[in-house]
Design a protein around this motif. Sequence first.
Motif, PDB file in Angstrom:
ATOM      1  N   TYR A  45       0.827  -1.205   0.000  1.00  0.00           N
ATOM      2  CA  TYR A  45       0.000   0.000   0.000  1.00  0.00           C
ATOM      3  C   TYR A  45       0.862   1.256   0.000  1.00  0.00           C
ATOM      4  N   ASP A  46       0.354   2.291  -0.646  1.00  0.00           N
ATOM      5  CA  ASP A  46       0.953   3.604  -0.438  1.00  0.00           C
ATOM      6  C   ASP A  46       0.373   4.169   0.860  1.00  0.00           C
ATOM      7  N   ARG A  47       0.877   5.296   1.291  1.00  0.00           N
ATOM      8  CA  ARG A  47       0.426   5.888   2.557  1.00  0.00           C
ATOM      9  C   ARG A  47      -1.083   6.086   2.583  1.00  0.00           C
ATOM     10  N   GLN A  48      -1.637   6.557   1.481  1.00  0.00           N
ATOM     11  CA  GLN A  48      -3.073   6.821   1.428  1.00  0.00           C
ATOM     12  C   GLN A  48      -3.888   5.542   1.574  1.00  0.00           C
ATOM     13  N   ALA A  49      -3.459   4.491   0.907  1.00  0.00           N
ATOM     14  CA  ALA A  49      -4.183   3.218   1.003  1.00  0.00           C
ATOM     15  C   ALA A  49      -4.079   2.639   2.411  1.00  0.00           C
ATOM     16  N   ARG A  78      -3.619   1.572 -10.301  1.00  0.00           N
ATOM     17  CA  ARG A  78      -4.167   2.773 -10.967  1.00  0.00           C
ATOM     18  C   ARG A  78      -4.210   3.955 -10.001  1.00  0.00           C
ATOM     19  N   LYS A  79      -4.554   3.698  -8.768  1.00  0.00           N
ATOM     20  CA  LYS A  79      -4.567   4.759  -7.759  1.00  0.00           C
ATOM     21  C   LYS A  79      -3.148   5.262  -7.488  1.00  0.00           C
ATOM     22  N   MET A  80      -2.207   4.330  -7.349  1.00  0.00           N
ATOM     23  CA  MET A  80      -0.826   4.716  -7.045  1.00  0.00           C
ATOM     24  C   MET A  80      -0.175   5.457  -8.210  1.00  0.00           C
ATOM     25  N   GLU A  81      -0.552   5.140  -9.423  1.00  0.00           N
ATOM     26  CA  GLU A  81       0.023   5.834 -10.582  1.00  0.00           C
ATOM     27  C   GLU A  81      -0.221   7.332 -10.491  1.00  0.00           C
ATOM     28  N   VAL A  82      -1.382   7.709  -9.957  1.00  0.00           N
ATOM     29  CA  VAL A  82      -1.739   9.122  -9.814  1.00  0.00           C
ATOM     30  C   VAL A  82      -1.176   9.705  -8.511  1.00  0.00           C
ATOM     31  N   ARG A  83      -1.333   8.977  -7.403  1.00  0.00           N
ATOM     32  CA  ARG A  83      -0.991   9.516  -6.081  1.00  0.00           C
ATOM     33  C   ARG A  83       0.494   9.422  -5.754  1.00  0.00           C
ATOM     34  N   THR A  84       1.104   8.293  -6.100  1.00  0.00           N
ATOM     35  CA  THR A  84       2.495   8.038  -5.705  1.00  0.00           C
ATOM     36  C   THR A  84       3.240   7.386  -6.874  1.00  0.00           C
ATOM     37  N   ALA A 107      -6.344   4.775   4.761  1.00  0.00           N
ATOM     38  CA  ALA A 107      -7.753   4.557   4.422  1.00  0.00           C
ATOM     39  C   ALA A 107      -8.193   3.158   4.833  1.00  0.00           C
ATOM     40  N   CYS A 108      -7.329   2.175   4.629  1.00  0.00           N
ATOM     41  CA  CYS A 108      -7.664   0.807   4.995  1.00  0.00           C
ATOM     42  C   CYS A 108      -7.848   0.691   6.514  1.00  0.00           C
ATOM     43  N   TRP A 109      -7.028   1.372   7.269  1.00  0.00           N
ATOM     44  CA  TRP A 109      -7.160   1.371   8.726  1.00  0.00           C
ATOM     45  C   TRP A 109      -8.515   1.964   9.136  1.00  0.00           C
ATOM     46  N   ARG A 110      -8.833   3.140   8.596  1.00  0.00           N
ATOM     47  CA  ARG A 110     -10.113   3.794   8.920  1.00  0.00           C
ATOM     48  C   ARG A 110     -11.303   2.922   8.530  1.00  0.00           C
ATOM     49  N   GLU A 111     -11.267   2.394   7.322  1.00  0.00           N
ATOM     50  CA  GLU A 111     -12.389   1.603   6.831  1.00  0.00           C
ATOM     51  C   GLU A 111     -12.466   0.255   7.535  1.00  0.00           C
ATOM     52  N   GLY A 112     -11.313  -0.286   7.929  1.00  0.00           N
ATOM     53  CA  GLY A 112     -11.311  -1.517   8.705  1.00  0.00           C
ATOM     54  C   GLY A 112     -11.920  -1.319  10.081  1.00  0.00           C
ATOM     55  N   LEU A 113     -11.645  -0.175  10.701  1.00  0.00           N
ATOM     56  CA  LEU A 113     -12.279   0.128  11.994  1.00  0.00           C
ATOM     57  C   LEU A 113     -13.788   0.273  11.846  1.00  0.00           C
ATOM     58  N   LEU A 114     -14.222   0.889  10.752  1.00  0.00           N
ATOM     59  CA  LEU A 114     -15.659   0.994  10.487  1.00  0.00           C
ATOM     60  C   LEU A 114     -16.255  -0.405  10.301  1.00  0.00           C
ATOM     61  N   ALA A 115     -15.577  -1.249   9.542  1.00  0.00           N
ATOM     62  CA  ALA A 115     -16.052  -2.624   9.340  1.00  0.00           C
ATOM     63  C   ALA A 115     -16.146  -3.360  10.671  1.00  0.00           C
ATOM     64  N   GLN A 116     -15.138  -3.171  11.524  1.00  0.00           N
ATOM     65  CA  GLN A 116     -15.159  -3.800  12.843  1.00  0.00           C
ATOM     66  C   GLN A 116     -16.376  -3.347  13.642  1.00  0.00           C
ATOM     67  N   ALA A 117     -16.673  -2.057  13.604  1.00  0.00           N
ATOM     68  CA  ALA A 117     -17.823  -1.518  14.333  1.00  0.00           C
ATOM     69  C   ALA A 117     -19.124  -2.131  13.822  1.00  0.00           C
ATOM     70  N   VAL A 118     -19.224  -2.294  12.516  1.00  0.00           N
ATOM     71  CA  VAL A 118     -20.433  -2.866  11.920  1.00  0.00           C
ATOM     72  C   VAL A 118     -20.563  -4.346  12.286  1.00  0.00           C
ATOM     73  N   VAL A 158      -2.575  -4.599   9.327  1.00  0.00           N
ATOM     74  CA  VAL A 158      -2.477  -3.204   8.880  1.00  0.00           C
ATOM     75  C   VAL A 158      -1.663  -2.402   9.896  1.00  0.00           C
ATOM     76  N   VAL A 159      -1.919  -2.624  11.183  1.00  0.00           N
ATOM     77  CA  VAL A 159      -1.158  -1.941  12.230  1.00  0.00           C
ATOM     78  C   VAL A 159       0.305  -2.368  12.212  1.00  0.00           C
ATOM     79  N   ASP A 160       0.556  -3.646  11.954  1.00  0.00           N
ATOM     80  CA  ASP A 160       1.944  -4.115  11.876  1.00  0.00           C
ATOM     81  C   ASP A 160       2.703  -3.355  10.789  1.00  0.00           C
ATOM     82  N   GLU A 161       2.065  -3.166   9.644  1.00  0.00           N
ATOM     83  CA  GLU A 161       2.707  -2.427   8.555  1.00  0.00           C
ATOM     84  C   GLU A 161       2.893  -0.961   8.935  1.00  0.00           C
ATOM     85  N   ALA A 162       1.897  -0.378   9.577  1.00  0.00           N
ATOM     86  CA  ALA A 162       2.023   1.008  10.023  1.00  0.00           C
ATOM     87  C   ALA A 162       3.191   1.148  10.993  1.00  0.00           C
TER      88      ALA A 162
END
Length: 144
Positions: free
Chosen positions: A11-15, A105-111, A18-29, A64-68
């Motif tokens: 992942y790039d920094r953005q991914a 495709r996302k990384m080509e633009v962002r990073t 975002a994955c951390w945030r969305e994973g926490l949301l998934a956990q809450a659900v 995800v936290v391990d990578e962070a």
Amino acid sequence: MRLWSVHPQHYDRQALTACWREGLLAQAVIADPTRRGYAHHPQLQRFRETRDPLAAIGDYLAAVVDEADARGYRFAREKILKTGLAERIPVARGQLEYEWGHLLRKMEVRTPDLWERCRAVPLPAPHPLFTVVDGPIADWERVG
């Protein structure tokens, strides 16, 4: 919501954030199925199909936290409610290939510098929670 099947090392920094945030949301659900919002999101299906969905999403978040941590970021590991699924979830090769193309495709633009290093990788390592099996893109995937 995008809970990548690709290993967080790719992942790039953005991914990653975002994955951390969305994973926490998934956990809450998953922890509270009556919760509004993403309660019926198709990407949650593979976690809900495990013996212990809360541990499954917790194991997902732990990687995800391990990578962070490896990158020197400070994600709040204590937000993970439960881990220890003790099983790996199958991910089809077609799904992993589709997601890899989407991420590239996302990384080509962002990073572009990271994209340049990654674009020659035909198939990335899967997220540690997943094991690759033969098969097409998942039925729950929204192919655009």
